[in-house]
Design an enzyme around this catalytic site. Structure first.
Site, short mmCIF file in Angstrom:
data_model
loop_
_atom_site.label_atom_id
_atom_site.label_comp_id
_atom_site.label_asym_id
_atom_site.label_seq_id
_atom_site.Cartn_x
_atom_site.Cartn_y
_atom_site.Cartn_z
N ASP A 159 5.46 11.58 50.50
CA ASP A 159 6.44 10.65 49.93
C ASP A 159 7.84 11.27 49.94
O ASP A 159 8.82 10.62 50.24
CB ASP A 159 6.02 10.27 48.51
CG ASP A 159 4.58 9.80 48.48
OD1 ASP A 159 4.28 8.78 49.10
OD2 ASP A 159 3.73 10.49 47.87
N HIS A 187 0.99 9.57 43.07
CA HIS A 187 1.01 9.21 44.49
C HIS A 187 0.39 7.82 44.61
O HIS A 187 -0.78 7.65 44.93
CB HIS A 187 0.24 10.22 45.34
CG HIS A 187 0.04 9.73 46.74
ND1 HIS A 187 1.08 9.63 47.63
CD2 HIS A 187 -1.04 9.27 47.39
CE1 HIS A 187 0.63 9.12 48.77
NE2 HIS A 187 -0.66 8.89 48.64
#
Ligand code: NAI
Length: 337
Positions: A159, A187
């Site tokens: 990410d 996440h």
């Protein structure tokens, strides 16, 4: 040459591992002078595929790769390992509730935590990639009480890389010019990609990303959404989930844990929360960290906007809920969660 170290990759017959094994064996994580013994752990139905992966690793003729041990036995897979990439997990199947998925993964990460506890080196560094990564890391650690809990982490580096890449493209600068973009929390789609602490180097001068972008509605709107939904966008395009980029991120995460971060630079890692920035304590929460001597430290003293605080609260709440759900399917004798 140094003594070889043992590194295990679980889910070794899967698609992330297919890129990851090559990168590790080429020396991109532990260094170009560090010989490696790779343990490949998967489940019995995948033995044939594992054989093919072993053949391909041999055919790469990689000088650092001393030995490859394919196995379906966690005791063998985790024996004496110094680093563990826990990639294998139960994927969500059609009609599966979140609780069923969590329950299937709790079983996998309980077994692997127990095997790490018994067979791995006590200073093993564990990176959980398999989803739900944060809660899987929490469960795994709780079944490995003899290994410090600081040695368990979950991957949010993909990410971070996605977010950094978006900012570099927006500003028309190389990736290497952008630093300190943070992923906070889980996440999952509640993660908060935060450019608020970011720095960009333009023409030798370092500026804040906020100042350089000069577009709050972008930084709080489409930037955040693009990063949060990037995994789904890749699936829609490729019909398979991110694999090459996930493998690269796993290497980046372990590389920085192993080798440290440059002064003033931070990276995002899912680690045990100490309650910093009003996050829930004792969940695996992604924070900005600095790393020295293989020890991470949460970056303290950052000033967060009210917008950021709201986002952190949402993702923290989700992690607390996941933890409660995991606890409800865990053995009642696990008390250190
Ligand atoms: P894949 O389905 O291609 O491979 C998974 C492998 O894990 C399979 O070979 C399977 O047999 C194996 N496996 C299942 N249970 C196991 C067990 N108990 N022990 C050892 N191996 C086991 O999946 P892929 O694409 O490699 O993804 C793996 C995981 O990574 C998924 O959970 C995915 O959601 C997650 N992921 C996480 C990301 C992150 O940023 N944290 C990014 C991308 C994927």
């Amino acid at each position: 040459m140094a003594e070889p170290i043992r590194v295990v990759v679980t889910g070794a017959a899967g698609q992330i591992a297919y890129s990851l094994l090559y990168m590790i064996a080429r020396g991109e994580v532990f260094g170009k002078d560090q010989p490696i013994i790779l343990h490949l752990l998967d489940i019995p139905p995948m033995v044939g595929v594992l054989e093919g992966v072993v053949m391909e690793l041999a055919d790469c003729a990689l000088p650092l790769l001393v030995e490859v041990k394919p196995t379906t036995d966690p005791a063998e897979g985790f024996k004496d390992v110094s680093a563990a990439f826990l990639v294998g997990a139960m994927p969500r199947k059609e009609g599966m509730e979140r609780k069923d998925l969590l329950s299937a993964n709790v079983k996998i990460f309980r077994t692997q935590g127990q095997a790490l506890d018994k067979f791995a080196k006590k200073d093993v560094k564990v990176l959980v990639v398999g989803n739900p990564a944060n809660t899987n890391a929490l469960v795994c650690s709780s079944y490995a009480p003899s290994i410090p809990r600081e040695n368990f982490s979950a991957m949010t580096r993909l990410d971070q890389n996605r977010a950094t890449s978006q900012i570099a493209a927006k500003l028309g600068v190389p990736i290497s010019a952008v630093n300190n973009i943070i992923i906070w929390g889980n996440h999952s789609s509640t993660q908060y990609p935060d450019a608020g602490q970011g720095k960009v180097t333009v023409g030798g001068a370092v500026k804040s990303v906020v100042e350089a972008v000069n577009d709050t509605s972008y930084l709080q709107g489409s930037f955040v959404e693009t990063v949060q939904k990037r995994g789904a966008a890749v699936i829609a395009a490729r019909k398979m989930s991110s694999a090459m980029s996930a493998a690269k991120a796993a290497c980046d995460h372990m590389h920085d844990w192993w080798n440290g971060t440059a002064p003033g630079q931070f990276v995002s890692m899912g680690v045990f929360s100490d309650g910093s920035y009003d996050s829930p304590k004792d969940v695996i929460f992604s924070f900005p960290v600095e790393i020295k001597n293989k020890q991470w430290k949460i970056v303290s003293g950052l000033t967060l906007s009210d917008f950021a605080k709201t986002k952190l609260s949402v993702t923290g709440k989700e992690l607390q809920e996941e933890k409660n759900e995991a606890l409800s399917v865990l053995d009642s004798n696990v008390s250190n969660l």
